[in-house]
Design a protein around this motif. Structure first.
Motif, PDB file in Angstrom:
ATOM      1  N   LEU A  25      10.895 -15.430 -21.664  1.00  0.00           N
ATOM      2  CA  LEU A  25       9.914 -14.417 -22.059  1.00  0.00           C
ATOM      3  C   LEU A  25       9.444 -14.688 -23.477  1.00  0.00           C
ATOM      4  O   LEU A  25      10.258 -14.829 -24.394  1.00  0.00           O
ATOM      5  CB  LEU A  25      10.532 -13.020 -21.981  1.00  0.00           C
ATOM      6  CG  LEU A  25       9.663 -11.881 -22.552  1.00  0.00           C
ATOM      7  CD1 LEU A  25       8.405 -11.687 -21.709  1.00  0.00           C
ATOM      8  CD2 LEU A  25      10.472 -10.582 -22.647  1.00  0.00           C
ATOM      9  N   TYR A  26       8.122 -14.766 -23.636  1.00  0.00           N
ATOM     10  CA  TYR A  26       7.517 -14.807 -24.963  1.00  0.00           C
ATOM     11  C   TYR A  26       6.996 -13.398 -25.229  1.00  0.00           C
ATOM     12  O   TYR A  26       5.934 -13.012 -24.731  1.00  0.00           O
ATOM     13  CB  TYR A  26       6.381 -15.826 -25.018  1.00  0.00           C
ATOM     14  CG  TYR A  26       6.808 -17.246 -24.720  1.00  0.00           C
ATOM     15  CD1 TYR A  26       7.309 -18.072 -25.722  1.00  0.00           C
ATOM     16  CD2 TYR A  26       6.714 -17.766 -23.431  1.00  0.00           C
ATOM     17  CE1 TYR A  26       7.706 -19.383 -25.441  1.00  0.00           C
ATOM     18  CE2 TYR A  26       7.105 -19.074 -23.148  1.00  0.00           C
ATOM     19  CZ  TYR A  26       7.600 -19.876 -24.154  1.00  0.00           C
ATOM     20  OH  TYR A  26       7.982 -21.159 -23.887  1.00  0.00           O
ATOM     21  N   PRO A  27       7.733 -12.585 -25.981  1.00  0.00           N
ATOM     22  CA  PRO A  27       7.376 -11.170 -26.113  1.00  0.00           C
ATOM     23  C   PRO A  27       6.124 -10.953 -26.958  1.00  0.00           C
ATOM     24  O   PRO A  27       5.861 -11.699 -27.902  1.00  0.00           O
ATOM     25  CB  PRO A  27       8.610 -10.564 -26.794  1.00  0.00           C
ATOM     26  CG  PRO A  27       9.220 -11.701 -27.551  1.00  0.00           C
ATOM     27  CD  PRO A  27       8.955 -12.933 -26.733  1.00  0.00           C
ATOM     28  N   ALA A  28       5.340  -9.952 -26.604  1.00  0.00           N
ATOM     29  CA  ALA A  28       4.125  -9.620 -27.357  1.00  0.00           C
ATOM     30  C   ALA A  28       4.472  -9.364 -28.815  1.00  0.00           C
ATOM     31  O   ALA A  28       5.462  -8.681 -29.124  1.00  0.00           O
ATOM     32  CB  ALA A  28       3.448  -8.393 -26.746  1.00  0.00           C
ATOM     33  N   ILE A  80       7.044 -16.004 -34.619  1.00  0.00           N
ATOM     34  CA  ILE A  80       6.441 -17.298 -34.309  1.00  0.00           C
ATOM     35  C   ILE A  80       7.347 -18.446 -34.755  1.00  0.00           C
ATOM     36  O   ILE A  80       7.856 -18.445 -35.875  1.00  0.00           O
ATOM     37  CB  ILE A  80       5.056 -17.440 -34.980  1.00  0.00           C
ATOM     38  CG1 ILE A  80       4.124 -16.316 -34.525  1.00  0.00           C
ATOM     39  CG2 ILE A  80       4.442 -18.800 -34.672  1.00  0.00           C
ATOM     40  CD1 ILE A  80       3.832 -16.322 -33.045  1.00  0.00           C
ATOM     41  N   ASP A  81       7.528 -19.418 -33.853  1.00  0.00           N
ATOM     42  CA  ASP A  81       8.262 -20.639 -34.182  1.00  0.00           C
ATOM     43  C   ASP A  81       7.311 -21.579 -34.930  1.00  0.00           C
ATOM     44  O   ASP A  81       6.251 -21.943 -34.408  1.00  0.00           O
ATOM     45  CB  ASP A  81       8.765 -21.313 -32.902  1.00  0.00           C
ATOM     46  CG  ASP A  81       9.445 -22.643 -33.173  1.00  0.00           C
ATOM     47  OD1 ASP A  81      10.601 -22.632 -33.626  1.00  0.00           O
ATOM     48  OD2 ASP A  81       8.802 -23.686 -32.934  1.00  0.00           O
ATOM     49  N   GLU A  82       7.678 -21.983 -36.148  1.00  0.00           N
ATOM     50  CA  GLU A  82       6.774 -22.778 -36.982  1.00  0.00           C
ATOM     51  C   GLU A  82       6.467 -24.141 -36.392  1.00  0.00           C
ATOM     52  O   GLU A  82       5.365 -24.663 -36.545  1.00  0.00           O
ATOM     53  CB  GLU A  82       7.370 -22.938 -38.390  1.00  0.00           C
ATOM     54  CG  GLU A  82       7.469 -21.630 -39.169  1.00  0.00           C
ATOM     55  CD  GLU A  82       8.028 -21.836 -40.560  1.00  0.00           C
ATOM     56  OE1 GLU A  82       8.297 -23.016 -40.918  1.00  0.00           O
ATOM     57  OE2 GLU A  82       8.203 -20.843 -41.286  1.00  0.00           O
ATOM     58  N   ALA A  83       7.420 -24.747 -35.702  1.00  0.00           N
ATOM     59  CA  ALA A  83       7.241 -26.108 -35.188  1.00  0.00           C
ATOM     60  C   ALA A  83       6.201 -26.172 -34.077  1.00  0.00           C
ATOM     61  O   ALA A  83       5.413 -27.116 -34.000  1.00  0.00           O
ATOM     62  CB  ALA A  83       8.571 -26.660 -34.701  1.00  0.00           C
ATOM     63  N   THR A  84       6.188 -25.165 -33.197  1.00  0.00           N
ATOM     64  CA  THR A  84       5.300 -25.215 -32.028  1.00  0.00           C
ATOM     65  C   THR A  84       4.175 -24.193 -32.071  1.00  0.00           C
ATOM     66  O   THR A  84       3.212 -24.305 -31.315  1.00  0.00           O
ATOM     67  CB  THR A  84       6.101 -24.983 -30.737  1.00  0.00           C
ATOM     68  OG1 THR A  84       6.713 -23.677 -30.807  1.00  0.00           O
ATOM     69  CG2 THR A  84       7.180 -26.036 -30.560  1.00  0.00           C
ATOM     70  N   GLY A  85       4.284 -23.192 -32.940  1.00  0.00           N
ATOM     71  CA  GLY A  85       3.274 -22.137 -32.965  1.00  0.00           C
ATOM     72  C   GLY A  85       3.463 -21.128 -31.848  1.00  0.00           C
ATOM     73  O   GLY A  85       2.643 -20.216 -31.686  1.00  0.00           O
ATOM     74  N   LEU A  86       4.526 -21.266 -31.070  1.00  0.00           N
ATOM     75  CA  LEU A  86       4.815 -20.321 -29.992  1.00  0.00           C
ATOM     76  C   LEU A  86       5.796 -19.264 -30.480  1.00  0.00           C
ATOM     77  O   LEU A  86       6.506 -19.449 -31.462  1.00  0.00           O
ATOM     78  CB  LEU A  86       5.411 -21.055 -28.788  1.00  0.00           C
ATOM     79  CG  LEU A  86       4.603 -22.221 -28.213  1.00  0.00           C
ATOM     80  CD1 LEU A  86       5.322 -22.808 -27.008  1.00  0.00           C
ATOM     81  CD2 LEU A  86       3.205 -21.790 -27.833  1.00  0.00           C
ATOM     82  N   ARG A  87       5.819 -18.176 -29.747  1.00  0.00           N
ATOM     83  CA  ARG A  87       6.769 -17.125 -30.122  1.00  0.00           C
ATOM     84  C   ARG A  87       8.207 -17.535 -29.786  1.00  0.00           C
ATOM     85  O   ARG A  87       8.443 -18.271 -28.824  1.00  0.00           O
ATOM     86  CB  ARG A  87       6.428 -15.839 -29.372  1.00  0.00           C
ATOM     87  CG  ARG A  87       5.220 -15.121 -29.928  1.00  0.00           C
ATOM     88  CD  ARG A  87       4.640 -14.156 -28.926  1.00  0.00           C
ATOM     89  NE  ARG A  87       3.879 -14.843 -27.881  1.00  0.00           N
ATOM     90  CZ  ARG A  87       3.356 -14.242 -26.823  1.00  0.00           C
ATOM     91  NH1 ARG A  87       3.537 -12.952 -26.653  1.00  0.00           N
ATOM     92  NH2 ARG A  87       2.668 -14.921 -25.939  1.00  0.00           N
ATOM     93  N   SER A  88       9.124 -17.070 -30.596  1.00  0.00           N
ATOM     94  CA  SER A  88      10.537 -17.350 -30.313  1.00  0.00           C
ATOM     95  C   SER A  88      10.889 -16.748 -28.959  1.00  0.00           C
ATOM     96  O   SER A  88      10.573 -15.588 -28.693  1.00  0.00           O
ATOM     97  CB  SER A  88      11.425 -16.767 -31.414  1.00  0.00           C
ATOM     98  OG  SER A  88      11.150 -17.394 -32.642  1.00  0.00           O
ATOM     99  N   PRO A  89      11.533 -17.514 -28.099  1.00  0.00           N
ATOM    100  CA  PRO A  89      11.746 -17.078 -26.715  1.00  0.00           C
ATOM    101  C   PRO A  89      12.952 -16.165 -26.541  1.00  0.00           C
ATOM    102  O   PRO A  89      13.883 -16.159 -27.329  1.00  0.00           O
ATOM    103  CB  PRO A  89      11.968 -18.401 -25.988  1.00  0.00           C
ATOM    104  CG  PRO A  89      12.649 -19.259 -27.016  1.00  0.00           C
ATOM    105  CD  PRO A  89      12.032 -18.881 -28.334  1.00  0.00           C
ATOM    106  N   ILE A  90      12.910 -15.411 -25.458  1.00  0.00           N
ATOM    107  CA  ILE A  90      14.064 -14.650 -24.986  1.00  0.00           C
ATOM    108  C   ILE A  90      14.377 -15.175 -23.591  1.00  0.00           C
ATOM    109  O   ILE A  90      13.520 -15.149 -22.699  1.00  0.00           O
ATOM    110  CB  ILE A  90      13.779 -13.139 -24.940  1.00  0.00           C
ATOM    111  CG1 ILE A  90      13.378 -12.625 -26.335  1.00  0.00           C
ATOM    112  CG2 ILE A  90      14.992 -12.376 -24.426  1.00  0.00           C
ATOM    113  CD1 ILE A  90      12.958 -11.168 -26.352  1.00  0.00           C
TER     114      ILE A  90
END
Length: 564
Positions: free
Chosen positions: A479-482, A486-496
């Motif tokens: 889950l990438y929560p709303a 943000i993970d700096e390396a990928t620009g994606l949200r930190s996952p659950i």
């Protein structure tokens, strides 16, 4: 939760697949005239008890790779019988001794076990499966964890005869008090790495002076009170490497030094060596070849590049006749060999020399330029992606299909909660989960424009995507929560990560607890069920009315017919 695990490069599974059948020539059973002992359930325990060190091979006569190992095993037994007669090699035929093999948990062939004088002291053999590799590995088992030669001749014998890298600890006469911990660290690391490297510790002016005369490439520091550490590669005394001073020495830094320096400048990746490369954090430069002659032509070039970029990339040769399918994993054409590609394992990025420009294989100049461009960050990664889903496909199913081309765009939409299933089409657990995943997506109206929770899936084997974590098994549910961090390396949200039972109730409960938009899945599910019931009732009423109307029409028709 158990699921199928795989190497990030997928080469491990490829090698295993090739190994499953293997060659069909030769005999799996050792030469009856060799020093290999055939054991049965009747004499296994007594033989182990009577001998302090045994290498036992559990095999099947029909196994292809047992047939390859058989002659090597016989040769190793004969050599050890002369040089180290207390080391015994034995075979157990699992087609005859099924109970004995089951007792020792044998699930594949050949399985090699090192046994130290007791059936309670058994560990997996982790050396190479050649006569030389077996002899070297087993001899190492008889030596102290750290060898401490007292004469120049003993030191020479270790360095010159060793078939594996040797790390030498040079201990000054007076060790700085704060650096004495280094000596303990060396002993600790030796216990964990002895299967890969020989550990030697020397002290005294004569030994140290002789060691300096034997090697080159590593200039020892004089008048230091710190222990010094030098890697000496087999058959390459002129290419030693010194670990720069560190106080105190840590196990992590010493292991990192060893793992980096024991890898050849240009090695060969195969069943025996692939874990050496898989465990390294460095990118891998693959040169696929069809013949030994093709590999020989580039050997000097890759040795030069390997030395130039030591600690930044590992260069390997890969026999395309056996492992050519791995080119597909690198997004290259396996039918155009030789080829050269680089894989940045940590980021799952792949780069390859244009095969259309070099249908006969890349030139040395092209390889050197390509490697230079890689380090200058001039290359464009080869991205594997399925086609984007059409509007009709989106409307047809509530699960949102992600591919290499849209994964980042959808997952980076921080206004929505995005729940992704990373799967493989051949994965049994993934197939079981599929209808439940679709039911979940239907609950959240995932494919509707106003959906706040997106239920998505992606065939991870067919699409290259960047994620802020390593995908080590299928299915991986994330889950990438709303409005998440943000993970700096990928620009994606930190996952659950979802790691509970894969039932719809559990999935909804997980989303209720973790979504940023705080969407109540239970209410949505109840509303959907009521809507379906209402829809079914309306359909039944419509059907009844239609049937009644049909009856009336039939009646009218009959009356009309009667009048005529």
């Amino acid at each position: 939760m158990k699921f199928w695990r795989y190497s990030l490069t997928a080469l491990a599974s490829l090698l295993a697949a090739v190994s499953a059948s293997g060659p069909t020539d030769g005999e799996a059973a050792a030469d009856p005239n060799s020093a290999v002992v055939k054991l049965t359930a009747d004499d296994f325990s007594s033989f182990i008890t009577e001998n302090p060190l045994v290498l036992a091979e559990f095999f099947a006569p029909w196994c292809g790779y047992c047939k390859v190992l058989g002659p090597e095993f016989s040769k190793a037994a004969d050599q050890l019988n002369v040089s180290h007669p207390t080391i015994k090699l034995a075979q157990i035929d699992c087609t005859e001794e099924e109970a004995l093999c089951q007792e020792h948990g044998i699930k594949g062939y050949p399985s090699l076990k090192v046994i130290h004088g007791s059936t309670d002291a058994i560990e997996d053999y982790e050396g190479q499966r050649t006569a030389e590799g077996i002899v070297d590995f087993m001899v190492q088992q008889t030596l102290p964890v750290v060898q401490k030669p007292e004469t120049v001749e003993a030191l020479k014998e270790i360095l010159i005869a060793s078939e594996r890298p040797v790390i030498v600890e040079i201990v000054p006469k007076k060790v700085k008090k704060s650096a004495k911990k280094n000596l303990e660290t060396f002993e600790t690391v030796a216990k964990s790495k002895r299967k890969d490297v020989s550990f030697v510790s020397i002290t005294g002016d004569e030994l140290v002076s002789e060691f300096e005369d034997l090697i080159s490439g590593a200039e020892l520091k004089e008048k230091t009170k710190l222990p010094q550490y030098v890697i000496v590669r087999p058959n390459a005394l002129d290419d030693a490497t010194l670990l720069s001073d560190e106080e105190p020495l840590t196990a992590e830094s010493l292991i990192s030094f060893i793992d980096t320096e024991i890898i050849p400048y240009f090695g060969e990746i195969n069943r025996d060596t692939y874990m050496l490369y898989m465990n390294s954090p460095l990118p891998i430069g693959y040169y696929f070849y069809n013949t030994a002659e093709e590999k020989a032509k580039v050997e000097e070039t890759f040795n030069k590049l390997g030395k130039q970029h030591r600690g930044k990339i590992n260069f390997v040769g890969l026999d395309a006749v056996q492992f050519g399918r791995h080119a597909e994993i690198l997004n290259m054409n396996p039918d155009v060999i030789p080829l050269f590609a680089i894989q940045k394992v940590a980021d799952n990025l792949k780069y390859g020399i244009d095969q259309t420009k070099f249908p006969e294989g890349p030139s040395i100049e092209a390889i050197e330029e390509f490697v230079a461009d890689y380090f200058d960050d001039k290359l464009v990664a080869l991205t594997k992606s399925e086609d984007l889903p059409t509007p009709e496909e989106v409307a047809a199913t509530p699960v949102i299909k992600l591919v290499g081309h849209n994964h980042a765009d959808i997952v980076k939409d921080t206004t929505k909660d995005v729940f992704v299933k990373y799967y493989a089409p051949w994965c049994g657990h993934c197939k079981t989960l599929a209808p439940k995943w679709e039911e979940l997506a239907e609950v959240y109206g995932s494919n509707k424009p106003d959906a706040e929770v997106i239920i998505a899936h992606i065939d991870h084997t067919a699409n290259d995507v960047a994620t802020p974590f390593k995908i080590e098994g299928y299915p991986t549910l994330v889950l990438y929560p709303a409005n998440g961090e943000i993970d700096e390396a990928t620009g994606l949200r930190s996952p659950i990560f979802f790691e509970k039972a894969r039932e719809v109730d559990d999935l909804i409960e997980f989303l209720n607890e973790n979504t940023g938009n705080k969407v109540d899945g239970d209410k949505l599910r109840k509303a959907l069920e009521e809507s379906k019931k209402s829809g079914s009732s309306e359909k039944r009423d419509d059907s009844a009315n239609a049937a009644a109307e049909d009856d009336d029409e039939d009646s009218d028709d009959e009356e009309a017919h009667d009048e005529l």
